[in-house]
Write an enzyme that holds these catalytic residues in place. Structure first.
Site, mmCIF file in Angstrom:
data_model
loop_
_atom_site.group_PDB
_atom_site.id
_atom_site.type_symbol
_atom_site.label_atom_id
_atom_site.label_comp_id
_atom_site.label_asym_id
_atom_site.label_seq_id
_atom_site.Cartn_x
_atom_site.Cartn_y
_atom_site.Cartn_z
ATOM 1 N N SER B 209 -39.418 37.671 -6.879
ATOM 2 C CA SER B 209 -38.636 37.791 -5.642
ATOM 3 C C SER B 209 -39.350 38.703 -4.641
ATOM 4 O O SER B 209 -39.322 38.469 -3.437
ATOM 5 C CB SER B 209 -37.243 38.341 -5.952
ATOM 6 O OG SER B 209 -37.324 39.687 -6.337
ATOM 7 N N ARG B 213 -40.162 36.781 -1.263
ATOM 8 C CA ARG B 213 -39.388 37.166 -0.082
ATOM 9 C C ARG B 213 -40.299 37.270 1.141
ATOM 10 O O ARG B 213 -40.033 36.701 2.199
ATOM 11 C CB ARG B 213 -38.702 38.506 -0.331
ATOM 12 C CG ARG B 213 -37.899 39.007 0.859
ATOM 13 C CD ARG B 213 -37.233 40.329 0.561
ATOM 14 N NE ARG B 213 -36.285 40.223 -0.541
ATOM 15 C CZ ARG B 213 -36.498 40.668 -1.752
ATOM 16 N NH1 ARG B 213 -37.645 41.273 -2.034
ATOM 17 N NH2 ARG B 213 -35.603 40.543 -2.696
ATOM 18 N N ASN B 217 -40.449 34.424 4.271
ATOM 19 C CA ASN B 217 -40.185 34.813 5.663
ATOM 20 C C ASN B 217 -41.357 34.463 6.566
ATOM 21 O O ASN B 217 -41.179 33.922 7.657
ATOM 22 C CB ASN B 217 -39.902 36.308 5.746
ATOM 23 C CG ASN B 217 -38.452 36.617 5.498
ATOM 24 O OD1 ASN B 217 -37.627 36.466 6.393
ATOM 25 N ND2 ASN B 217 -38.130 36.998 4.284
#
Lengths: 157, 285
Positions: B209, B213, B217
């Site tokens: 994660s 992440r 993005n």
């Protein structure tokens, strides 16, 4: 969205850059920050101390001023007292001298008056004798009438 | 390139696919999901270059750091250092570990910010220059290293390795092994496999994660910039083209301004999670 060997190289770069920062970037900056914080703290403490010193000095100056004023007052009072004493002394001295002079003058005057009176008395006796001579139209023998004359003289005194 | 291609006719799909292909050692799009024999030259070039730029800028400030009155540049770097140092102090309670972890977090913050900021350059600028330089109109180039999953997972695996290292260092090998089998559910022998499984899942989830992440993005941000570029690129072949051009300007401006927030936020989040995960390695369950 693929995985490949870039991953391992990126991992190595990641750790190397972190190591570089740890060795060459972080310590000098943190040291400078700590030193500056200490400097500022010292400066603030010094300012605080200077402020209290100033207050102390102010208080002392006021005390000094007051004691100086007191001393000056004392000195002035002393001076006034001394001056008064001097004036009094001078006044007594002057009075003494005047009294002395007056005494001397009085004594002189008394003497002179006595002399004048004595001279006058002699002359009055002579005048009286002369008058009596004229009245009696004859000479009076001074030797014979010495007693009489002496009496007269006595009365005139 | 967007305009040329749109005029010549490559479909929007081709345009985007071209833009999402890395410059690598095989010369074409990587076909399998995982292939350890492929290296993305563009990702490496930009990430190493920007990494050197960020440590160089930090070093510039550190070289002249004095305890006297700081200049603006020194002041801004000091603010960054204070920010990271404060966060590190709150999260990692071992001063010895902070000697390495706090500088690492600072580097990561600045570095990822620069890598994310590549998104704000016009999407066609650097690829077009590269195509001119190589005289190859189909040369591939991606300029945002953090929009490459290999790069972000590389960094998050770096954090994982540090977590493992500090787990062993702080708790000792035996202590950590004990924790692996007895936390989080309890020391009963029947729970050992469950505990161990949970720990492994936790490490995997954290690491994936962490990398995903940032990647997600930035990848999405890059994609939106490409779509906006496509919209502008289509204006020459459409009767209502002028509206598309205006839409490009408006959408591009709005997304770029919003993206400033995202690139900074993602860099900060990556840094904070680095600190938090390493901090967790210092604490027993």
């Amino acid at each position: 969205m693929n995985l490949n060997a870039t991953l391992f190289l990126q991992l190595a770069v990641f750790l190397i850059l972190g190591g570089f920062t740890m060795k060459f970037v972080w310590p000098p900056i943190v040291k400078a920050l700590d030193e500056r914080a200490k400097k500022i703290a010292d400066g603030l403490a010094a300012a605080e101390k200077a402020k209290s010193d100033l207050a102390l000095a102010d208080k002392r100056a006021i005390e000094e001023l007051r004691s100086a004023r007191e001393k000056a007052g004392e000195i002035r009072a002393n001076a006034e007292r001394q001056a008064g004493e001097k004036v009094d002394e001078a006044r007594t001295e002057a009075a003494r001298i005047i009294a002395q002079a007056r005494e001397a003058a009085q004594a002189e005057a008394g003497l002179a008056a006595q002399q004048a009176r004595d001279a006058l008395r002699d002359q009055v006796a002579l005048l009286a004798v002369a008058g009596a001579e004229k009245i009696l139209r004859r000479e009076i023998n001074p030797q014979v009438h010495a007693d009489l004359l002496a009496n007269l003289k006595q009365e005139l005194q | 390139m967007a305009i040329e291609h749109a005029a010549q006719g490559p479909s929007p799909g081709e345009y985007i696919r071209h833009h999402l292909t890395h410059l690598n050692n095989v010369g074409e799009k990587q076909t399998s999901i995982v292939d350890w024999w492929v290296i993305n030259y563009d990702t490496l070039f930009y990430s190493v270059g920007l990494g050197l730029l960020s440590v160089f800028l930090l070093w510039l400030a550190a070289r002249k750091a004095t305890s006297g009155v700081p200049g603006r540049f020194q002041g801004s770097v000091e603010m960054l250092v204070e920010l990271v140092a404060d966060q590190a102090k709150g999260i990692i309670h071992s001063a010895e570990s902070r000697l390495f972890v706090a500088p690492l977090a600072l580097t990561v913050f600045v570095w990822i910010f620069f890598m994310n900021a590549m998104d704000l350059l016009p999407v066609d600028l650097l690829p077009m220059l590269w195509q001119q330089a190589t005289h190859d109109p189909h040369a591939y180039m991606r300029v945002v290293p953090t929009a490459d999953l290999s790069a972000t997972l590389g960094m998050s695996i770096g954090v994982l390795l540090l977590c493992l290292y500090y787990n062993v260092k702080i708790k000792g090998a035996a202590g950590w092994a004990h924790e692996l089998f007895t936390a989080p559910f309890g020391p009963h022998p029947a729970l050992w496999p469950v505990n161990f499984l949970m720990q492994i899942i936790e490490f995997l989830a954290k690491t994936i994660s962490h990398g995903m992440r940032l990647f997600g993005n930035m990848y999405a941000g890059e994609l939106v910039f490409m779509l906006i570029a496509l919209m502008g690129g289509a204006w020459a072949v459409s009767t209502t083209g002028i509206l598309l051009a205006i839409g490009h300007v408006l959408a591009g401006t709005a997304w770029a301004i919003f993206h400033i927030l995202i690139i900074l936020l993602q860099a900060f989040i990556f840094m904070m999670l680095t600190l938090v995960y390493i901090g967790q390695a210092h604490e027993g369950h």
